[in-house]
Design a protein around this motif. Structure first.
Motif, PDB file in Angstrom:
ATOM      1  N   SER A 175       0.893  -1.208  -0.032  1.00  0.00           N
ATOM      2  CA  SER A 175       0.220  -0.091  -0.070  1.00  0.00           C
ATOM      3  C   SER A 175       1.061   1.195   0.077  1.00  0.00           C
ATOM      4  O   SER A 175       1.970   1.120   0.649  1.00  0.00           O
ATOM      5  CB  SER A 175      -0.925   0.053   1.146  1.00  0.00           C
ATOM      6  OG  SER A 175      -1.654   1.315   1.158  1.00  0.00           O
ATOM      7  N   GLY A 176       0.492   2.260  -0.572  1.00  0.00           N
ATOM      8  CA  GLY A 176       1.199   3.469  -0.649  1.00  0.00           C
ATOM      9  C   GLY A 176       1.865   3.660  -2.100  1.00  0.00           C
ATOM     10  O   GLY A 176       2.035   2.834  -2.933  1.00  0.00           O
ATOM     11  N   GLU A 177       2.711   4.714  -2.088  1.00  0.00           N
ATOM     12  CA  GLU A 177       3.296   4.843  -3.289  1.00  0.00           C
ATOM     13  C   GLU A 177       4.629   4.095  -3.612  1.00  0.00           C
ATOM     14  O   GLU A 177       5.501   3.859  -2.851  1.00  0.00           O
ATOM     15  CB  GLU A 177       4.062   6.365  -3.338  1.00  0.00           C
ATOM     16  CG  GLU A 177       4.872   6.866  -4.596  1.00  0.00           C
ATOM     17  CD  GLU A 177       3.789   6.790  -5.948  1.00  0.00           C
ATOM     18  OE1 GLU A 177       4.421   6.669  -6.978  1.00  0.00           O
ATOM     19  OE2 GLU A 177       2.783   6.942  -5.719  1.00  0.00           O
ATOM     20  N   PRO A 178       4.619   3.221  -4.674  1.00  0.00           N
ATOM     21  CA  PRO A 178       5.763   2.138  -4.892  1.00  0.00           C
ATOM     22  C   PRO A 178       7.045   2.943  -4.846  1.00  0.00           C
ATOM     23  O   PRO A 178       7.408   3.950  -5.265  1.00  0.00           O
ATOM     24  CB  PRO A 178       5.433   1.644  -6.078  1.00  0.00           C
ATOM     25  CG  PRO A 178       3.968   1.983  -6.473  1.00  0.00           C
ATOM     26  CD  PRO A 178       3.633   3.379  -5.829  1.00  0.00           C
ATOM     27  N   GLY A 228      -6.668  -4.512  -5.365  1.00  0.00           N
ATOM     28  CA  GLY A 228      -7.020  -4.168  -6.594  1.00  0.00           C
ATOM     29  C   GLY A 228      -5.893  -5.029  -7.605  1.00  0.00           C
ATOM     30  O   GLY A 228      -6.268  -6.133  -8.133  1.00  0.00           O
ATOM     31  N   GLU A 229      -5.107  -4.242  -8.157  1.00  0.00           N
ATOM     32  CA  GLU A 229      -4.180  -4.746  -9.049  1.00  0.00           C
ATOM     33  C   GLU A 229      -3.395  -6.122  -8.636  1.00  0.00           C
ATOM     34  O   GLU A 229      -3.029  -6.114  -7.533  1.00  0.00           O
ATOM     35  CB  GLU A 229      -3.110  -3.758  -9.594  1.00  0.00           C
ATOM     36  CG  GLU A 229      -2.095  -4.232 -10.526  1.00  0.00           C
ATOM     37  CD  GLU A 229      -1.165  -3.208 -11.027  1.00  0.00           C
ATOM     38  OE1 GLU A 229       0.043  -3.453 -11.763  1.00  0.00           O
ATOM     39  OE2 GLU A 229      -1.022  -2.205 -10.281  1.00  0.00           O
ATOM     40  N   VAL A 230      -3.218  -7.136  -9.273  1.00  0.00           N
ATOM     41  CA  VAL A 230      -2.677  -8.434  -8.932  1.00  0.00           C
ATOM     42  C   VAL A 230      -1.688  -8.860 -10.135  1.00  0.00           C
ATOM     43  O   VAL A 230      -2.004  -8.818 -11.288  1.00  0.00           O
ATOM     44  CB  VAL A 230      -3.576  -9.421  -8.556  1.00  0.00           C
ATOM     45  CG1 VAL A 230      -2.859 -10.879  -8.370  1.00  0.00           C
ATOM     46  CG2 VAL A 230      -4.556  -9.285  -7.436  1.00  0.00           C
ATOM     47  N   THR A 231      -0.435  -8.986  -9.584  1.00  0.00           N
ATOM     48  CA  THR A 231       0.705  -9.078 -10.742  1.00  0.00           C
ATOM     49  C   THR A 231       1.284 -10.440 -10.675  1.00  0.00           C
ATOM     50  O   THR A 231       1.760 -10.831  -9.315  1.00  0.00           O
ATOM     51  CB  THR A 231       1.684  -8.063 -10.808  1.00  0.00           C
ATOM     52  OG1 THR A 231       1.066  -6.990 -11.054  1.00  0.00           O
ATOM     53  CG2 THR A 231       2.620  -8.295 -12.079  1.00  0.00           C
ATOM     54  N   TYR A 232       1.433 -11.345 -11.337  1.00  0.00           N
ATOM     55  CA  TYR A 232       2.320 -12.627 -10.917  1.00  0.00           C
ATOM     56  C   TYR A 232       3.635 -12.508 -10.914  1.00  0.00           C
ATOM     57  O   TYR A 232       4.482 -11.529 -11.413  1.00  0.00           O
ATOM     58  CB  TYR A 232       1.991 -13.661 -12.243  1.00  0.00           C
ATOM     59  CG  TYR A 232       2.761 -14.786 -12.223  1.00  0.00           C
ATOM     60  CD1 TYR A 232       2.444 -15.871 -11.375  1.00  0.00           C
ATOM     61  CD2 TYR A 232       3.984 -15.347 -13.089  1.00  0.00           C
ATOM     62  CE1 TYR A 232       3.113 -17.226 -11.253  1.00  0.00           C
ATOM     63  CE2 TYR A 232       4.419 -16.554 -12.979  1.00  0.00           C
ATOM     64  CZ  TYR A 232       3.935 -17.532 -12.010  1.00  0.00           C
ATOM     65  OH  TYR A 232       4.691 -18.518 -11.971  1.00  0.00           O
ATOM     66  N   PHE A 233       4.227 -13.247  -9.977  1.00  0.00           N
ATOM     67  CA  PHE A 233       5.676 -13.241  -9.538  1.00  0.00           C
ATOM     68  C   PHE A 233       6.371 -14.373  -9.814  1.00  0.00           C
ATOM     69  O   PHE A 233       7.558 -14.418 -10.487  1.00  0.00           O
ATOM     70  CB  PHE A 233       5.558 -12.721  -7.808  1.00  0.00           C
ATOM     71  CG  PHE A 233       6.953 -12.961  -7.232  1.00  0.00           C
ATOM     72  CD1 PHE A 233       7.808 -11.832  -7.312  1.00  0.00           C
ATOM     73  CD2 PHE A 233       7.613 -14.072  -6.523  1.00  0.00           C
ATOM     74  CE1 PHE A 233       9.064 -11.990  -6.912  1.00  0.00           C
ATOM     75  CE2 PHE A 233       8.926 -14.165  -6.120  1.00  0.00           C
ATOM     76  CZ  PHE A 233       9.624 -13.027  -6.385  1.00  0.00           C
ATOM     77  N   GLY A 234       6.001 -15.498  -9.334  1.00  0.00           N
ATOM     78  CA  GLY A 234       6.853 -16.692  -9.545  1.00  0.00           C
ATOM     79  C   GLY A 234       6.163 -18.047  -8.805  1.00  0.00           C
ATOM     80  O   GLY A 234       4.861 -17.593  -8.295  1.00  0.00           O
ATOM     81  N   PHE A 248       2.189 -13.951  -5.905  1.00  0.00           N
ATOM     82  CA  PHE A 248       1.689 -12.583  -6.692  1.00  0.00           C
ATOM     83  C   PHE A 248       2.078 -11.314  -5.774  1.00  0.00           C
ATOM     84  O   PHE A 248       2.423 -11.420  -4.567  1.00  0.00           O
ATOM     85  CB  PHE A 248       0.361 -12.664  -6.770  1.00  0.00           C
ATOM     86  CG  PHE A 248      -0.383 -13.646  -7.509  1.00  0.00           C
ATOM     87  CD1 PHE A 248      -0.434 -13.400  -8.772  1.00  0.00           C
ATOM     88  CD2 PHE A 248      -0.526 -15.167  -7.386  1.00  0.00           C
ATOM     89  CE1 PHE A 248      -0.938 -14.286  -9.816  1.00  0.00           C
ATOM     90  CE2 PHE A 248      -0.957 -16.041  -7.949  1.00  0.00           C
ATOM     91  CZ  PHE A 248      -1.119 -15.613  -9.452  1.00  0.00           C
ATOM     92  N   LEU A 249       2.173 -10.422  -6.390  1.00  0.00           N
ATOM     93  CA  LEU A 249       2.531  -8.906  -5.797  1.00  0.00           C
ATOM     94  C   LEU A 249       1.188  -8.012  -6.041  1.00  0.00           C
ATOM     95  O   LEU A 249       0.312  -8.204  -7.062  1.00  0.00           O
ATOM     96  CB  LEU A 249       3.354  -8.141  -6.809  1.00  0.00           C
ATOM     97  CG  LEU A 249       4.730  -9.023  -7.008  1.00  0.00           C
ATOM     98  CD1 LEU A 249       5.547  -8.000  -8.001  1.00  0.00           C
ATOM     99  CD2 LEU A 249       5.564  -9.181  -5.817  1.00  0.00           C
ATOM    100  N   ALA A 250       0.448  -7.864  -4.801  1.00  0.00           N
ATOM    101  CA  ALA A 250      -0.792  -7.163  -4.727  1.00  0.00           C
ATOM    102  C   ALA A 250      -0.922  -5.947  -4.240  1.00  0.00           C
ATOM    103  O   ALA A 250      -0.116  -5.612  -3.678  1.00  0.00           O
ATOM    104  CB  ALA A 250      -1.876  -8.005  -4.234  1.00  0.00           C
ATOM    105  N   ARG A 251      -1.873  -4.968  -4.890  1.00  0.00           N
ATOM    106  CA  ARG A 251      -1.867  -3.497  -4.287  1.00  0.00           C
ATOM    107  C   ARG A 251      -3.097  -3.405  -3.728  1.00  0.00           C
ATOM    108  O   ARG A 251      -4.123  -3.684  -4.253  1.00  0.00           O
ATOM    109  CB  ARG A 251      -1.705  -2.737  -5.553  1.00  0.00           C
ATOM    110  CG  ARG A 251      -0.561  -2.657  -6.558  1.00  0.00           C
ATOM    111  CD  ARG A 251       0.717  -2.254  -5.586  1.00  0.00           C
ATOM    112  NE  ARG A 251       0.659  -1.194  -5.085  1.00  0.00           N
ATOM    113  CZ  ARG A 251       1.795  -0.452  -4.569  1.00  0.00           C
ATOM    114  NH1 ARG A 251       2.828  -1.193  -4.375  1.00  0.00           N
ATOM    115  NH2 ARG A 251       1.648   0.566  -3.984  1.00  0.00           N
TER     116      ARG A 251
END
Length: 309
Positions: A175-178, A228-234, A248-251
């Motif tokens: 959470s917050g500005e990456p 919200g956004e979910v991105t695959y990691f490995g 996954f990386l999740a926001r």
């Protein structure tokens, strides 16, 4: 959050020495017999779902010294054909020495032993499946091993069973500005863990559900945080007893925490500075280096962290 994954990610150590599984030969009995008889071939004895290490090493033995049991072809690596022999749990009960399930063998797979991990994961994953799959789910008939231990066929109705792998998601929620000092990540802890132990959230995929929606559902169920956004990691094979961990990386879109008090008894947001300081002091104890959870945490943090459980 850093722009690229640290290399090598800690969890990749467990899969770096993958073997050729030789699947095309599993039903060729003449070929199997010939490879079993080769002097260089090695076998790991599994009693039920347990293995007895010798010190910190696993006892791969010449196949002509292996006991009778279900022969499982693991594959070939380095010019050697590797096997597992599954015997009954009574062997472990009757012999001296400690026999361990896979989790108890992880110390033997650290350091120099890490190259054995893909073979051991393969062997114990199949042993767990043989242990749990005793009867045909269609008619209840007895099952017989086929295809060098990779299939079970019902002797009554002829239905074939195949090993199963359960997909599970594991995620670092931020959470917050990456990349900013104020960015935080969310970690939780199980009620059964010792004080100070925290990890990433995880959970199993349900029928008809996408992996991304599994991430969102599990985070919301366990902590009340919306994603919200979910991105695959490995990913990481994790046959304890039959999982594939999909990272996954999740926001986060909300930050208020409402723990479920069943699977999670505490969840907290950590900045990078807080995480480092608490890990250094021992107040925060993070997952071990061979786990994908550790890789996710260190990827978000941007570098290696001290301490592990």
């Amino acid at each position: 959050m850093t722009d690229s994954q640290p290399q090598p990610a800690p969890h990749l150590a467990l899969t770096v020495a993958a073997h050729d599984r030789l699947g095309e030969h599993r039903k060729d009995q003449a070929w199997l017999d010939a490879r079993w008889a080769e002097p260089a071939s090695r076998a790991l004895v599994v009693s039920g779902t347990r293995v007895r290490p010798v010190g910190r090493e696993l006892p791969w033995m010449p196949t002509d010294q292996a006991p009778d049991g279900v022969r499982v072809l693991l594959g070939e690596r380095g010019g050697t054909t590797w096997w597992a022999v599954i015997v009954g749990p009574e062997v472990a009960a009757s012999e001296e020495g400690e026999w361990y399930p896979l989790r108890g063998l992880l110390p033997a797979l650290a350091g120099d032993g890490v190259e054995q991990a893909p073979l051991v994961f393969h062997a114990l994953g199949l042993a767990e499946w043989h242990w749990a799959t005793r009867h045909c789910p269609r008619c209840g008939g007895p099952l017989e091993p086929r295809a060098a231990g990779h299939e079970l066929r019902c002797s009554a109705c002829g239905r074939t069973q195949f090993p199963r792998t359960d997909p599970a998601v594991i995620m670092i929620v931020a959470s917050g500005e990456p990349g900013s000092p104020e960015e935080r990540c969310l970690l939780g802890r199980s009620p059964q863990w010792p004080a100070g132990r925290f990890s990433t959230l995880a959970g199993f995929c349900e029928p008809g559900e996408s992996l991304e929606d599994t991430v969102r559902r599990e985070v919301a169920e366990e902590t009340g945080v919306q994603v919200g956004e979910v991105t695959y990691f490995g990913n990481q094979p994790w046959p304890l007893p039959a999982s594939l961990m999909l990272g996954f990386l999740a926001r986060a879109t909300t930050t208020e925490i409402r723990i479920d008090e069943v699977e999670i008894d505490d969840a907290r947001w950590f900045t990078r500075a807080e995480m480092l300081a608490q890990a250094e002091s021992g107040e925060l104890v993070l997952p071990g280096g061979v786990s994908i959870s550790r890789s996710l945490i260190e990827h978000w943090h941007g570098g290696a962290l001290p301490g592990a459980w």
